[in-house]
Design an enzyme around this catalytic site. Structure first.
Site, PDB file in Angstrom:
ATOM      1  N   GLU A 118       0.991  -1.248  -0.141  1.00 26.34           N
ATOM      2  CA  GLU A 118      -0.051   0.138  -0.046  1.00 26.34           C
ATOM      3  C   GLU A 118       0.730   1.148   0.124  1.00 26.34           C
ATOM      4  OE1 GLU A 118      -2.365  -0.271   3.507  1.00 26.34           O
ATOM      5  OE2 GLU A 118      -3.083  -2.306   3.002  1.00 26.34           O
ATOM      6  N   LYS A 120       2.175   4.541   1.252  1.00 29.23           N
ATOM      7  CA  LYS A 120       2.555   5.015   2.551  1.00 29.23           C
ATOM      8  C   LYS A 120       1.972   6.558   2.752  1.00 29.23           C
ATOM      9  CE  LYS A 120       5.254   5.041   6.624  1.00 29.23           C
ATOM     10  NZ  LYS A 120       4.938   6.488   7.313  1.00 29.23           N
ATOM     11  N   ASP A 122       1.194  10.181   3.379  1.00 25.61           N
ATOM     12  CA  ASP A 122       2.179  10.996   4.424  1.00 25.61           C
ATOM     13  C   ASP A 122       0.717  12.273   5.071  1.00 25.61           C
ATOM     14  OD1 ASP A 122       3.704  12.279   6.133  1.00 25.61           O
ATOM     15  OD2 ASP A 122       4.830  13.431   4.380  1.00 25.61           O
ATOM     16  N   TYR A 230      -7.017   1.994   5.547  1.00 30.86           N
ATOM     17  CA  TYR A 230      -6.329   0.718   5.115  1.00 30.86           C
ATOM     18  C   TYR A 230      -6.161  -0.324   6.334  1.00 30.86           C
ATOM     19  CZ  TYR A 230      -3.074   4.317   7.925  1.00 30.86           C
ATOM     20  OH  TYR A 230      -2.703   5.169   8.872  1.00 30.86           O
ATOM     21  N   LYS A 319      10.877   3.121   3.250  1.00 29.68           N
ATOM     22  CA  LYS A 319      10.600   4.593   3.200  1.00 29.68           C
ATOM     23  C   LYS A 319      11.500   4.915   2.091  1.00 29.68           C
ATOM     24  CE  LYS A 319       9.584   7.053   6.606  1.00 29.68           C
ATOM     25  NZ  LYS A 319       9.833   7.108   8.052  1.00 29.68           N
ATOM     26  N   CYS A 413      25.872  46.967  -0.618  1.00 29.72           N
ATOM     27  CA  CYS A 413      24.368  46.500  -0.335  1.00 29.72           C
ATOM     28  C   CYS A 413      23.560  46.553  -1.854  1.00 29.72           C
ATOM     29  CB  CYS A 413      23.822  47.499   0.676  1.00 29.72           C
ATOM     30  SG  CYS A 413      22.187  47.212   0.980  1.00 29.72           S
ATOM     31  N   CYS A 416      20.800  49.474  -0.916  1.00 31.34           N
ATOM     32  CA  CYS A 416      20.955  50.959  -0.809  1.00 31.34           C
ATOM     33  C   CYS A 416      22.386  51.273  -1.466  1.00 31.34           C
ATOM     34  CB  CYS A 416      20.942  51.300   0.542  1.00 31.34           C
ATOM     35  SG  CYS A 416      22.364  50.880   1.500  1.00 31.34           S
ATOM     36  N   CYS A 431      24.711  45.071   5.992  1.00 28.61           N
ATOM     37  CA  CYS A 431      24.657  46.753   5.426  1.00 28.61           C
ATOM     38  C   CYS A 431      24.439  47.519   6.791  1.00 28.61           C
ATOM     39  CB  CYS A 431      23.256  46.601   4.645  1.00 28.61           C
ATOM     40  SG  CYS A 431      23.010  48.498   4.197  1.00 28.61           S
ATOM     41  N   CYS A 436      19.028  52.048   5.211  1.00 23.82           N
ATOM     42  CA  CYS A 436      18.856  51.332   3.972  1.00 23.82           C
ATOM     43  C   CYS A 436      17.307  50.808   3.907  1.00 23.82           C
ATOM     44  CB  CYS A 436      19.584  49.973   4.197  1.00 23.82           C
ATOM     45  SG  CYS A 436      19.523  48.750   2.869  1.00 23.82           S
TER      46      CYS A 436
HETATM   47  S1  IVH Z   1      -0.564   0.408   8.553  1.00 21.50           S
HETATM   48  C1  IVH Z   1      -0.205  -1.571  12.421  1.00 21.50           C
HETATM   49  N1  IVH Z   1      -1.028   1.578   6.206  1.00 21.50           N
HETATM   50  O1  IVH Z   1       2.519   5.241   8.742  1.00 21.50           O
HETATM   51  C2  IVH Z   1      -0.001  -1.020  11.243  1.00 21.50           C
HETATM   52  N2  IVH Z   1       0.013   2.734   7.902  1.00 21.50           N
HETATM   53  O2  IVH Z   1       4.835   4.725  10.287  1.00 21.50           O
HETATM   54  C3  IVH Z   1      -0.742   0.451  11.250  1.00 21.50           C
HETATM   55  N3  IVH Z   1       0.594   5.104   7.128  1.00 21.50           N
HETATM   56  O3  IVH Z   1       0.878   5.323  11.857  1.00 21.50           O
HETATM   57  C4  IVH Z   1      -0.409   1.144  10.014  1.00 21.50           C
HETATM   58  N4  IVH Z   1       0.052   4.887   5.072  1.00 21.50           N
HETATM   59  O4  IVH Z   1      -0.245   6.685  10.237  1.00 21.50           O
HETATM   60  C5  IVH Z   1      -0.642   1.707   7.392  1.00 21.50           C
HETATM   61  N5  IVH Z   1      -1.099   2.430   4.194  1.00 21.50           N
HETATM   62  C6  IVH Z   1      -0.904   2.440   5.261  1.00 21.50           C
HETATM   63  C7  IVH Z   1      -0.406   3.746   5.784  1.00 21.50           C
HETATM   64  C8  IVH Z   1       0.047   3.813   6.989  1.00 21.50           C
HETATM   65  C9  IVH Z   1       0.389   5.759   5.900  1.00 21.50           C
HETATM   66  C10 IVH Z   1       1.215   5.915   8.424  1.00 21.50           C
HETATM   67  C11 IVH Z   1       0.252   5.659   9.656  1.00 21.50           C
HETATM   68  C12 IVH Z   1       1.187   4.894  10.469  1.00 21.50           C
HETATM   69  C13 IVH Z   1       2.525   5.429   9.836  1.00 21.50           C
HETATM   70  C14 IVH Z   1       3.617   4.369  10.551  1.00 21.50           C
END
Ligand code: IVH
Length: 679
Positions: A118, A120, A122, A230, A319, A413, A416, A431, A436
């Site tokens: 999935e 991740k 932000d 998710y 990451k 500067c 000025c 300056c 100025c």
């Molecule tokens: S699962 C026990 N799925 O990432 C597992 N987390 O670094 C629970 N996050 O606190 C998390 N996308 O805020 C999961 N597709 C995804 C996610 C996700 C973003 C965030 C979530 C979590 C953090 C962990």
């Protein structure tokens, strides 16, 4: 050991630079340093303060405020804890995770594994509770066990169904997901913020967090937040599931938004390719992602694998590395700040890095440009890690055109035309011309800014316009503006004039600390200003004080005291003070600290990322309550608050010294009561 004067001077210099960077970043939306460079300055200051704690002043950027406080929202205990995830940064770490899975689950030939990949997202982790299909509660992650009740705010998010669909709805279900702000909505929000001369948000995640932290849910409603779900938390009743993929399909069927880019894959090599694909294509999306979450699909296997106290063993977050791009360095320019400091910055061919178009980046000072040896015309590497402030890493030498000259710091500067001067033994160039225009405009807009006299409608652009017409030469002139001439200007209708007049009138009764902050006295930022206000009680008493009397105030050293004393001795500054006095500006309104002073004498170190607090906000909450928030652990430390990805050295040192270690809930308790939670 007495503090050597050069160290005290350096601490002051660092504090000023950091304060200026904060101002540029948060108020002007015009940062001139990268995150890494900012951190380096902050680290240097922390190092000095650790060695000489007497140099710590409450408003040192090491003790500074950030976002909103957390006690605003009622606590909610999660039925099932909201865990965090372990990280992997490359294929080897993914494969190492795979080996750990095999150790528990046995030979993959007889017990094959499927991985759900999935994106991740932000954003902010959220737990939504539905009872008999009705949305009843939304809570932030908090410390994983107890979060904050943000139901009213989350209820305004269109993507969050208020009723679940279908026949299979359980008596109770906790749905876990991520609240985020789509990039389009983020851009529009910041445009609105800027138009209102309000502080723009640093990134979509901060914007989402800020929008959720509103006490007034109608503000959240205007912010166009969204959600991807998710994961399931506690479930009572309803269908049973064998795989994660089934739960996602079900979530989608009952009306929750589930991200369309989810794939189930059979090997970690394929998983790695999926990660690589999204690393390349992350900006094709209308929301920010910072990696890929890989989860074991089979729920039976998950049960076997279990969790550590912090994270499930059945999932890992891959990451993405900080993004780097190359672009052309078109020019190196110098900007002049309100103190006269001349800061070189890179003017870049626009380049898209980590979701943001970067057009300029700071180069700090003359020595930094020399050390990096970047030259106008170079191809340079620009990096943006996680957050917002971009940095120029260095030139791509292989692509340097022949005959490019080293850049030289200008002698005069750029605003000025007067000569610039570099202070001996310091890295900064100034300056020194007090007339100025850059300094004048900088000072007046600083005076009118939120941390000082808070005159809404008198932002930098307006000040510049007024100053150009000769309506403003110093902050004292704000109170004697020629409104007939303002009326003649394009863009100033009766309503905006009335609003500005009202804001100016209201500023006359700002607290003394804010007034002093606005005077732009070298070395006297907000904290020193508030200390002065509390110790002397009126501007006249400060003006009459000798440098020795000022230095006698706890938290104010000699260098600062002399700078303050000198400022008030200056004839031209006295003229400004006279104008403020005749206008009726209150010189004696002293504000008492508002938070209960439960942490006086306590020293609390914060390390790692807390879910509900920015590091700065956490440290500010400590300082506001009378405590200290130093950057390192010693035997004097009362407690160490540990978030996600803490500094190992700090935790180890705390353990060695027997300093209590608190999680986020413990921290909340400490802030409220001043007491350590009982184990
Ligand atoms: S699962 C026990 N799925 O990432 C597992 N987390 O670094 C629970 N996050 O606190 C998390 N996308 O805020 C999961 N597709 C995804 C996610 C996700 C973003 C965030 C979530 C979590 C953090 C962990």
């Amino acid at each position: 050991m007495a503090v050597p004067p050069e160290i005290e001077q350096r601490a002051i210099e660092l504090r000023e630079q950091l304060a200026e960077h904060n101002h540029r970043y948060f108020v002007l939306d015009d940062p001139t340093v990268s995150d890494a460079d900012y951190d380096a300055l902050l680290r240097e200051l922390r190092g000095i303060e650790d060695q000489f704690p007497e140099l710590i002043v409450p408003d040192s950027p090491t003790q500074r405020p950030g976002g909103a406080a957390s006690a605003l929202f009622a606590p909610v205990e999660h039925r099932q804890p909201m865990m965090s995830l372990d990280n992997a940064f490359d294929l080897d770490e993914l494969l190492a995770w795979g080996k750990r899975l095999e150790r528990t689950l046995g030979d993959p030939a007889s017990n094959p594994l499927d991985y759900v990949c999935e994106l991740k997202i932000d954003g902010l982790a959220m737990s939504l509770t539905y009872e008999r299909g009705r949305f009843v509660r939304a809570a932030t992650r908090g410390d994983g066990r107890v979060g904050e009740d943000v139901t009213a705010n989350v209820a305004t998010i269109a993507a969050v169904p208020k009723r679940l669909k279908g026949p299979d709805v359980p008596d109770l279900v906790e749905v876990r997901g991520e609240v985020y702000m789509p990039l389009g909505a983020f851009a529009q929000l910041n445009e609105r913020q800027l138009a209102a001369e309000a502080r723009p948000f640093a990134n979509p995640r901060n914007a989402a967090a800020g929008s959720l932290r509103q006490k007034d849910a109608s503000v959240t409603a205007g912010r166009e937040l969204a959600l991807w779900s998710y994961q399931l938390g506690a479930v009572e009743g309803g269908p049973s599931f064998r795989s994660h993929q089934e739960t996602l399909d079900w979530l989608r069927a009952i009306g929750l938004p589930v991200n369309p880019e989810i794939r189930t894959l059979g090997s970690l090599e394929e998983v790695h390719r999926f990660c690589g694909h999204w690393q390349q294509h992350r900006h094709d999306l209308d929301y920010e992602i910072d990696g890929v979450v890989v989860k074991v699909d089979d729920l039976g296997q998950r049960r076997e694998l279990g969790s550590t106290s912090k994270a499930p063993r059945w999932a890992i977050a891959y990451k993405f590395p900080p993004e780097e791009r190359t672009t052309r360095l078109n020019a190196i320019m110098v900007s002049i700040g309100r103190t006269g400091r001349a800061t070189p910055f890179a003017q870049l061919e626009p380049v898209f890095v980590s979701g943001v178009t970067v057009v300029q980046a700071t180069l700090h000072n003359e020595d930094q440009v020399r050390a990096k040896d970047v030259r106008p015309g170079d191809t340079v590497i620009v990096r943006r890690a996680g957050d917002v402030i971009p940095e120029v890493v260095g030139p791509v030498l292989a692509e340097r055109p022949k005959g490019l000259r080293r850049w030289k710091f200008p002698k005069d500067c750029p605003v000025c035309g007067q000569p610039l001067s570099r202070v001996e033994g310091e890295s900064d160039t100034f300056c020194v011309n007090r007339d100025c225009p850059a300094r004048t405009v900088g000072w007046i807009s600083h005076f009118a800014s939120r941390g000082a006299m808070d005159i809404e409608g008198l932002g930098e652009r307006t000040v510049y316009q007024f100053a150009e017409l000769g309506l403003l030469a110093d902050p004292g002139d704000i109170y004697g503006l020629d409104w007939d001439r303002v009326r003649d200007l394009a863009g100033f209708g009766e309503l905006s004039i009335a609003n500005l007049q009202q804001a100016i009138e209201a500023s006359k009764s700002r607290p003394l600390g804010d007034l002093i902050t606005g005077l732009n006295i070298r070395h006297a930022g907000g904290t020193v200003a508030r200390l002065l206000a509390r110790s002397f009680g009126s501007l006249d008493r400060i003006m009459d004080a000798s440098a020795e009397e000022i230095a006698a105030v706890e938290g104010i050293g000699r260098v600062i005291a002399e700078s303050i004393h000198e400022w008030f001795e200056d004839e031209r500054h006295r003229e400004v003070i006279d104008k403020l006095r005749s206008a009726g500006v209150d010189f004696g309104r002293v504000e008492e600290p508002t938070a209960p002073q439960v942490l006086v004498g306590k020293s609390i170190v914060v390390t790692g990322t807390l879910e509900g607090w920015s590091r700065e906000a956490a440290e500010e909450a400590i300082v506001e309550r009378g405590g200290k928030a130093p950057g390192s652990v010693s035997k004097k430390t009362t407690a160490v608050v540990v978030g996600e990805a803490p500094g190992n050295a700090k935790v180890t040192k705390a353990q060695e010294l027997g300093v209590p270690i608190l999680d986020e809930a413990g921290f909340a308790h400490l802030l409220e009561t001043g007491e350590l939670p009982s184990a």
